[in-house]
Structures are given as C-alpha cells and as structure tokens.
Design a protein around this motif. Structure first.
Motif, PDB file in Angstrom:
ATOM      1  N   SER A  47       0.912  -1.038  -0.004  1.00  0.00           N
ATOM      2  CA  SER A  47       0.050  -0.075  -0.155  1.00  0.00           C
ATOM      3  C   SER A  47       1.096   1.306   0.055  1.00  0.00           C
ATOM      4  N   LEU A  48       0.670   2.120  -0.785  1.00  0.00           N
ATOM      5  CA  LEU A  48       1.153   3.257  -1.084  1.00  0.00           C
ATOM      6  C   LEU A  48       0.231   4.513  -0.683  1.00  0.00           C
ATOM      7  N   ALA A  49       0.668   5.525   0.015  1.00  0.00           N
ATOM      8  CA  ALA A  49      -0.382   6.562   0.361  1.00  0.00           C
ATOM      9  C   ALA A  49       0.333   7.924   0.617  1.00  0.00           C
ATOM     10  N   LEU A  50      -0.485   9.347   0.154  1.00  0.00           N
ATOM     11  CA  LEU A  50       0.237  10.492   0.284  1.00  0.00           C
ATOM     12  C   LEU A  50      -1.058  11.415   0.301  1.00  0.00           C
ATOM     13  N   TRP A  51      -0.851  12.708   0.719  1.00  0.00           N
ATOM     14  CA  TRP A  51      -1.558  13.823   0.143  1.00  0.00           C
ATOM     15  C   TRP A  51      -0.815  14.541  -0.808  1.00  0.00           C
ATOM     16  N   ILE A  52      -1.449  15.195  -1.857  1.00  0.00           N
ATOM     17  CA  ILE A  52      -0.762  15.829  -2.936  1.00  0.00           C
ATOM     18  C   ILE A  52      -1.579  16.944  -3.211  1.00  0.00           C
ATOM     19  N   TYR A  53      -0.587  18.212  -3.331  1.00  0.00           N
ATOM     20  CA  TYR A  53      -1.245  19.497  -3.944  1.00  0.00           C
ATOM     21  C   TYR A  53      -0.368  19.704  -5.215  1.00  0.00           C
ATOM     22  N   PRO A  54      -1.106  19.204  -6.455  1.00  0.00           N
ATOM     23  CA  PRO A  54      -0.282  19.397  -7.759  1.00  0.00           C
ATOM     24  C   PRO A  54      -0.434  20.873  -8.092  1.00  0.00           C
ATOM     25  N   ARG A  55       0.815  21.124  -8.925  1.00  0.00           N
ATOM     26  CA  ARG A  55       0.816  22.524  -9.260  1.00  0.00           C
ATOM     27  C   ARG A  55       1.081  22.343 -10.703  1.00  0.00           C
ATOM     28  N   ARG A  56       1.623  23.286 -11.335  1.00  0.00           N
ATOM     29  CA  ARG A  56       1.475  23.211 -12.914  1.00  0.00           C
ATOM     30  C   ARG A  56       2.327  21.919 -13.364  1.00  0.00           C
ATOM     31  N   TRP A  57       1.660  21.470 -14.309  1.00  0.00           N
ATOM     32  CA  TRP A  57       2.086  20.096 -15.020  1.00  0.00           C
ATOM     33  C   TRP A  57       3.389  20.459 -15.835  1.00  0.00           C
ATOM     34  N   ASN A  58       4.361  19.641 -15.811  1.00  0.00           N
ATOM     35  CA  ASN A  58       5.693  19.787 -16.247  1.00  0.00           C
ATOM     36  C   ASN A  58       6.224  18.688 -17.144  1.00  0.00           C
ATOM     37  N   GLY A  59       5.425  17.546 -17.251  1.00  0.00           N
ATOM     38  CA  GLY A  59       5.720  16.768 -17.887  1.00  0.00           C
ATOM     39  C   GLY A  59       6.161  15.146 -17.059  1.00  0.00           C
ATOM     40  N   HIS A  60       6.678  15.485 -16.038  1.00  0.00           N
ATOM     41  CA  HIS A  60       7.343  14.358 -15.048  1.00  0.00           C
ATOM     42  C   HIS A  60       6.896  14.768 -13.762  1.00  0.00           C
ATOM     43  N   SER A  61       6.133  13.576 -13.177  1.00  0.00           N
ATOM     44  CA  SER A  61       5.759  13.740 -11.822  1.00  0.00           C
ATOM     45  C   SER A  61       5.541  12.441 -11.134  1.00  0.00           C
ATOM     46  N   PRO A  62       7.123  11.655 -10.779  1.00  0.00           N
ATOM     47  CA  PRO A  62       7.129  10.519 -10.161  1.00  0.00           C
ATOM     48  C   PRO A  62       6.501  10.956  -8.450  1.00  0.00           C
ATOM     49  N   LEU A  63       5.871   9.974  -7.844  1.00  0.00           N
ATOM     50  CA  LEU A  63       5.332  10.454  -6.510  1.00  0.00           C
ATOM     51  C   LEU A  63       6.135   9.468  -5.509  1.00  0.00           C
ATOM     52  N   ILE A  64       5.602   8.300  -5.484  1.00  0.00           N
ATOM     53  CA  ILE A  64       6.512   7.345  -4.755  1.00  0.00           C
ATOM     54  C   ILE A  64       7.078   6.097  -5.468  1.00  0.00           C
ATOM     55  N   THR A  65       8.342   5.979  -5.545  1.00  0.00           N
ATOM     56  CA  THR A  65       8.905   4.885  -6.381  1.00  0.00           C
ATOM     57  C   THR A  65       9.837   4.236  -5.764  1.00  0.00           C
ATOM     58  N   LYS A  66      10.327   2.998  -6.271  1.00  0.00           N
ATOM     59  CA  LYS A  66      11.330   2.235  -5.751  1.00  0.00           C
ATOM     60  C   LYS A  66      12.076   1.636  -7.014  1.00  0.00           C
ATOM     61  N   GLY A  67      12.604   2.712  -7.722  1.00  0.00           N
ATOM     62  CA  GLY A  67      13.288   2.239  -9.023  1.00  0.00           C
ATOM     63  C   GLY A  67      12.284   1.897  -9.980  1.00  0.00           C
ATOM     64  N   ASP A  68      12.482   1.362 -11.098  1.00  0.00           N
ATOM     65  CA  ASP A  68      11.421   1.398 -12.215  1.00  0.00           C
ATOM     66  C   ASP A  68      11.059  -0.317 -12.528  1.00  0.00           C
ATOM     67  N   HIS A  69      11.770  -1.056 -11.485  1.00  0.00           N
ATOM     68  CA  HIS A  69      11.332  -2.677 -11.620  1.00  0.00           C
ATOM     69  C   HIS A  69      10.786  -3.141 -10.291  1.00  0.00           C
ATOM     70  N   GLN A  70      10.248  -2.450  -9.485  1.00  0.00           N
ATOM     71  CA  GLN A  70       9.691  -2.875  -8.289  1.00  0.00           C
ATOM     72  C   GLN A  70       8.238  -2.359  -7.954  1.00  0.00           C
ATOM     73  N   PHE A  71       8.111  -1.024  -7.543  1.00  0.00           N
ATOM     74  CA  PHE A  71       6.742  -0.615  -7.646  1.00  0.00           C
ATOM     75  C   PHE A  71       6.914   0.926  -7.684  1.00  0.00           C
ATOM     76  N   GLY A  72       5.976   1.520  -7.987  1.00  0.00           N
ATOM     77  CA  GLY A  72       5.750   2.962  -7.872  1.00  0.00           C
ATOM     78  C   GLY A  72       4.376   3.653  -8.405  1.00  0.00           C
ATOM     79  N   LEU A  73       4.246   4.841  -7.844  1.00  0.00           N
ATOM     80  CA  LEU A  73       2.896   5.630  -8.291  1.00  0.00           C
ATOM     81  C   LEU A  73       3.450   6.858  -8.855  1.00  0.00           C
ATOM     82  N   ARG A  74       2.921   7.421 -10.000  1.00  0.00           N
ATOM     83  CA  ARG A  74       3.392   8.658 -10.537  1.00  0.00           C
ATOM     84  C   ARG A  74       2.167   8.984 -11.297  1.00  0.00           C
ATOM     85  N   GLN A  75       2.391  10.333 -11.589  1.00  0.00           N
ATOM     86  CA  GLN A  75       1.133  11.208 -12.379  1.00  0.00           C
ATOM     87  C   GLN A  75       2.239  11.002 -13.839  1.00  0.00           C
TER      88      GLN A  75
END
Length: 734
Positions: free
Chosen positions: A121-149
């Motif tokens: 389980s991954l959880a967080l509060w987020i206040y998004p601002r201007r979208w810039n094309g990249h938004s990783p939120l919680i990750t552990k590399g690219d081959h385990q788990f992650g949450l991103r915009q």
C-alpha cells in the motif's frame, strides 16, 4: 589495451604517420582507474601511441547541508532532502514543496522497504501544481513498484512481477492547486488506485513483487532519473507519505488509521547534520581529486605508472640498474637521484646519485651497495627514487617524480624459525549450541548453529564479536553500477545470483582434542534463499593451547554464477575500540589487484577510521594488497596478529557492509560501533570505466583453498615483525 595492441600501435608509419591520442581511455568513476599498467606497457611499446585523457580531474560535487526529515514513527527510515526543497504549509501541519527542478526526497534503502511479497500500500496527500511532463510520486526504481502522474490527466500505479503490470486512473477535474489523497494498493489478487478515499481504478493482478536494489524516493525515480534526464521532476506539495507491506482499504488509508507502516513521513521538521557533496540529478562521480581538491587514491597510480623514468635491474649480481629517460626534452641531471637498500622497513644502506642522461635514452649504472647479511624471514629491496632538486610552479623541492622498488634476491638465507607454542592445557565444554574453549589467557565461544566464533576473550578483554565466516560480497563500486561495462549492470548480475543476500546454513560440526590442540571442522552452505548459486565451505580449525588459531578454509562454488564474483574471503567483527591497524604490504593508501603499482611495499599503521575513502556514492573502499601480515589492536596493544599462507587482501571498516551497500549518500552512513575486518584470498579488480576488469583480475566461481593464522597478542610483549618472519604452519588440505 587490447584494441591498442592489435589495431593502433603496430600500424607502420608508411601506412599512417599520425600519432595516436586517446580521448577517454580512463574515466575515474568512483573507486576506479584499474588497468593503467596494461595501458602504459602498450603505450611505451609503440612510439605511435602518445597517451590519452582521463575523465575527470575534479570529482563533481556541490557542498550542501545534509537535511533529514525525521520519521513520524520512531525507528522507521528517514527522508533525505535533495536540492533546495523546503517545508511549507501542508495538508496537516507542514508538507514538502518540490519545485519540479532537481528536488526530491531520497529514502535510505532500508531492508524493510525491500517489499517483495504480494501485499503493498502506498499513500500520500498531494497538492499538484503546474504540470511539467514528469511527476514521480513514490517509487522504488523502475522494476519494483511506483506511483506517479504519467500525464496531465492520468495516474499510473506500477508493480513488477516478472513483467511490468500497470494500472491507470484519470485525475479529477479539480486536480490542480487543490489537496487530494492518493493511495495505490496491491493485495495479490488485484491492483487499485484510490483518489480522495474512493476507488478510481481496479484490475486483476497476481504474483510476488520483484526485488530491486534501487533506493525508494519521493518525487523521483532513482533508476530512471539520472544523467540523461533533462531535470524536470515532481512539481507539487506532498504530505503524509506512507508505505506499507500490507494491503488496506480506501478508508483506512484515507483516515490514516492503517498500522504497521514501513515508511511514515509527515514533514513537520528538518534536522541538519553536517554537509556533503551533492551530485544533483545528473552528476557522475568522475574525478582524481575530491571537490575540495584533496587527492583521491587513484591519482597515485596515475602518477606512478606513466612516470618519466624507467628503472629496472640490468644485472642484480653486480648491482647494475638500467635507467631510461622517458622525457621528451628534459635531461635527468635536473633530478636528484637517491637509493636505499631496505630489509623489510629498515634502511641498511643509502646514497645519492646524479645521472646525465639525455631525453629518450637509456644507460646502465652501478649502485654501490654491499650485499647484506641475510636474516631468516626478511625481505630485501633496493628503492631508487628521483625527485625535484628545485621547486617549480607545480611542485615543491624534493617532490618525488619517479621511483621503483627492485626485489633483491639473496643467497644463503637461513630457514624461517618455526612457531613455538606455549605449554598449557585447554578445557573444552560442549553444550547444546555452544562449544567453549578455555586456556590460561583466553576463552573462545563457538556457536554451532552459525558455525563461527561469537566471542573471544584474551587477557580479560573481548577481542572478537563474530567470525570468521565466509564473505563473497562487497558494496558495488561505481564501475559495477555503470552500463558501459555491458548491456546489463555488473552489480545486477551479482544480485541476480543472490550474492547480496547470502545466508549461512551449517551442515556439520565435529571436534576432537589432542595434547597440543583442539581440531574443529565445520561444513556449511552459503547461498541466498531461492537461488542456485551456492558456496560450499569447509573450515578446518586448529586451536592451540596458547590460544593461537590456524584456520584452513576451502570454498567450492556450485550452481549458476555470474561471469565473475566480487571476492572470496572471511569477515570478522570486533569491538569498536580495536581501531589500531598495522600491516606489511602496499600502502599507505588503498590498493586493488589492478591498481597497486603506485603504492610502495612497507609497514604502515593508522586508525581504522582513517582508512575510509569518502567516495561521493558510498561503495567498497580501503583494500590493502600483498599483505604479509597485519595487527588489529586497541590502544593498549591487545588484539590480533594475522597472516596467511599466501599474501592477503585486507580491509577494515567502521561501517557495515550492508550499510555501505544500501547508502547512496555519505550522510546515510552510520558507524555501528564495531570494526568490520575482511581477510580476502581473492578480490576482483576495480577496472576502468570504459573497459571491463581484465580477465586476470577477475575472481571466478571455482574451488579455492587458503589458510590464515590468527594469534591473540599483546603488542607490548610480542613483535609483529618477528611473528611475521616465522614459518607459516601448513595443514593437510583436503
């Protein structure tokens, strides 16, 4: 070197008259710069070759404050702020503002975050601002788990279980500039994304999550966002970040009532703990000197190997030496020459010399030393050195420009004296788990379940905590983390065989006693759970009645191994007060099998803490090569004398191997109040960044057998140099 030898050096001038200069034949990335000897042997062999460039001179690094985010729950991993991110008003209390430019929160790769089951389980509060094309939120590399915009209007939850499994959810219409709660959950049957306490997307999924050695991060993907990344990251304010190794309901995560978090950050305060050199998102650890201009150990090798004076024996019997002037324009009469006849570390004879030798020429000279009277167990060498007679713009008077230690063969050497063990009788007591060996001045506790000593007392002091025990792992050096060495990172090859997660299983413990000693045999299997690569160990101990230990260690590799492995040796742990290290070998700085020509052979001493090399990314450090013997003692001289039937590689650390492996920044290193001593029979070289470690410097899976002598000593009563001259006791090796 092979490319130069085959395709560049031998090209005749009639075919191509141009000289050859290599752009980047060495990149001093972290603990690196092996292979220089092989390069320069080739360069000097062919006049067409003129050398090359080393990348870089100064290691990149910007001095920054080390800023930590304390965990909201004591004992859990902290956050480490990178860049200029600041605490601002959050959803509850404070949050952390990430600008989207080279700012994120790094998390130490704590074992509790190696989530590899089927619950997450991954959880967080987020206040998004201007979208810039990249938004990783919680990750552990690219081959385990992650949450991103993943796009302006989409969230992506990823787990890796043999393959990448993705789940997408649309963001709400009022997404930007408003607080939202996000959660991503995997329960072994399905994946789910929750937004503001309600499920926004769900899909079937199964399988255990794959293990990855990349660090967790908030606002960055540590596997993807490196040197080639343009710099844009998460542009948002984040608060109440949570990671769990269990699956929870949307309401439990939204209300923050789920228990058992393995990461819990509320961003309520920042603690400053000194300074460090920051690489930023795109930096790389090239360099021969540190950012503050202190010398790195690689520079000594680069100074020695291409040195402008060649020195070698012409006729040892007559004391004749061949000197070659490699300068293009400088006569050697501008340098002061000196020679010393050494017996171990003692200077027996010395003298000066001035040589009139034109550039690019050679001559033979006689060194007027007298053949020494030989003593058993001594090593004799002739040290020849050239230094600046006058100060220059780049160095002071007396700066050494070139040197060589020439081994001196001596005749009629008396045999080494045999070891004489003190009289006495040892008492042995065996219990269910422990074998106790007790003599006049010592007591050893041997744990049958772990197959190692768990305590050693000598003259009333505890001189050992754990060990010796097999070790085949080292904290990967930068070259083992670089893709230039092949399609797959070398450290990943090691980890794919489980070499970073080795466990020891004892299969047999037997012992017997004679009048002079106790013989103890241990057989064990060392492997990671679920992996075929295994080390089959046989330890044959002889405990003498005076407390001295002779250990023969045989290792047999079986199963599927990488092309080569980091090391073959033993690991011991001692109390932290055993901080006085002396060794007879190359020094005083660290050396490795393919980077040792720049270090003289001698007897060196120093604190264990002073052996540390502050590589900007923590990694293996401090190895000493060609070690005849060493002592590791406390300030009162109580401790160990250790030698081998063959020269050893040794190192002593204040940081655990696990901490060195898992830390990515120096402030994440924490002394664990022990000294970690490594006695290695074989160590893989460091290589050069563009070129792999050469075959002859690789430790291959196979069969190895070696012996070490471990003698408790009081240095006030016994001389390590005299002990080192004794004949090494040989055991029957099966």
């Amino acid at each position: 070197p092979e490319e130069l030898e085959k395709n560049v050096g031998p090209v005749p001038e009639t075919k191509d008259p141009r000289p050859s200069f290599m752009d980047e034949y060495q990149a001093a990335t972290g603990n690196s710069c092996g292979l220089l000897s092989e390069y320069w042997e080739t360069i000097y062999r062919y006049p067409r070759l003129s050398g090359g460039a080393v990348w870089d001179w100064v290691s990149p690094g910007i001095t920054q404050k080390a800023r930590f985010i304390p965990s909201a729950e004591p004992g859990l991993p902290e956050g480490f702020i990178m860049g200029s991110a600041q605490l601002v008003t959050g959803r509850i209390g404070k949050g952390i503002a990430l600008s989207g430019h080279d700012e994120w929160v790094e998390i130490y790769r704590d074992p509790r975050l190696d989530i590899a089951g089927d619950q997450l389980s991954l959880a967080l509060w987020i206040y998004p601002r201007r979208w810039n094309g990249h938004s990783p939120l919680i990750t552990k590399g690219d081959h385990q788990f992650g949450l991103r915009q993943s796009s302006r209007d989409s969230l992506e939850f990823t787990i890796h279980s043999g393959k990448r499994i993705l789940l997408f959810a649309r963001v709400p219409d009022d997404w930007s500039y408003k607080w939202h709660h996000l959660a991503a959950v995997y329960d072994g049957r399905s994946m789910r994304i929750d937004i503001d306490g309600a499920t926004a997307a769900e899909a079937p999924a199964s399988g255990n999550i794959d293990y990855s050695a990349f660090a967790p991060a908030i606002g960055k993907n540590t596997e993807l966002h490196g040197q080639e990344h343009p710099g844009e990251l998460c542009n948002a304010v984040l608060d109440q970040v949570r990671i769990y190794d269990r699956a929870f309901s949307p309401q439990e995560l939204y209300d923050d009532t789920a228990g058992g978090a393995v990461l819990k950050l509320d961003f309520e305060s920042v603690e400053e703990r000194g300074e460090f050199f920051s690489l930023g998102i795109g930096g790389r650890t090239y360099g021969l000197i540190w950012p503050d201009r202190r010398v790195q150990p690689e520079l000594y090798e680069l100074k020695k190997v291409p040195q402008p004076v060649k020195i070698e024996w012409a006729d040892q019997a007559t004391g004749t030496v061949r000197i070659g002037n490699r300068y293009q324009f400088t006569n050697l009469n501008e340098l002061q020459g000196d020679w010393k006849l050494q017996a171990d570390n003692k200077v027996l004879q010395s003298g000066g010399m001035r040589i009139d030798l034109a550039p690019q020429s050679e001559r033979e000279i006689h060194i007027p030393f007298q053949k020494p009277s030989t003593e058993a167990g001594r090593e004799y060498r002739l040290l020849i050195s050239f230094s600046l007679e006058q100060a220059t713009l780049w160095a002071e008077q007396g700066h050494e420009v070139a040197w060589e230690q020439l081994e001196l063969a001596v005749a009629d050497v008396p045999p080494k004296p045999a070891i004489q063990h003190a009289d006495g009788r040892m008492t042995v007591t065996e219990q269910a788990k422990i074998i106790t060996l007790q003599g006049t001045s010592f007591e050893y506790l041997f744990d049958k379940e772990s197959g190692r000593l768990t305590s050693a007392l000598f003259e009333g002091k505890t001189i050992l905590g754990k060990g010796p025990q097999f070790n085949g792992w080292r904290a990967p050096i930068s070259n083992e983390l670089e893709r230039e060495w092949g399609a797959r990172i070398i450290a990943d090859e090691y980890r794919s065989a489980g070499l970073d997660r080795l466990q020891h299983q004892v299969e047999r413990v037997e012992w017997s006693q004679s009048e002079e000693s106790v013989q103890l045999q241990v057989t064990s299997r060392t492997a990671a759970a679920g992996f075929s690569a295994a080390f089959i160990n046989q330890y044959d101990y002889t405990f003498y009645n005076d407390g001295e230990i002779l250990l023969t260690h045989q290792v047999r590799c079986e199963g599927q191994f990488p092309e080569w492995i980091p090391r073959i040796g033993l690991r011991l742990m001692l109390p932290e007060e055993f901080n006085e290290l002396t060794w007879y070998g190359r020094g005083p700085f660290e050396t490795y099998p393919d980077r040792k020509k720049g270090a003289k052979i001698g007897i060196y001493s120093g604190k264990v803490g002073n052996q540390y090399e502050p590589y900007i990314i923590p990694q293996e450090y401090g190895n000493k090569t060609d070690v005849r013997w060493l002592t590791l003692t406390d300030e009162e001289g109580i401790g160990w004398f250790i030698s081998g039937d063959q020269w050893l590689n040794i190192s002593a650390h204040l940081y655990s191997l696990e901490n060195l492996d898992r830390a990515w920044y120096i402030p994440q290193l924490q002394p664990d109040h022990r000294v970690h001593l490594y006695l290695d029979h074989a160590v893989t070289g460091v290589g050069g960044t563009p070129v792999k470690t050469l075959e002859k410097y690789r430790v291959k899976a196979g069969v190895y057998c070696y012996s070490v002598r471990l003698k408790p000593i009081n240095a006030n009563r016994e001389s390590a140099l005299e002990l080192g001259r004794q004949a090494f006791p040989l055991m029957d090796q099966q």
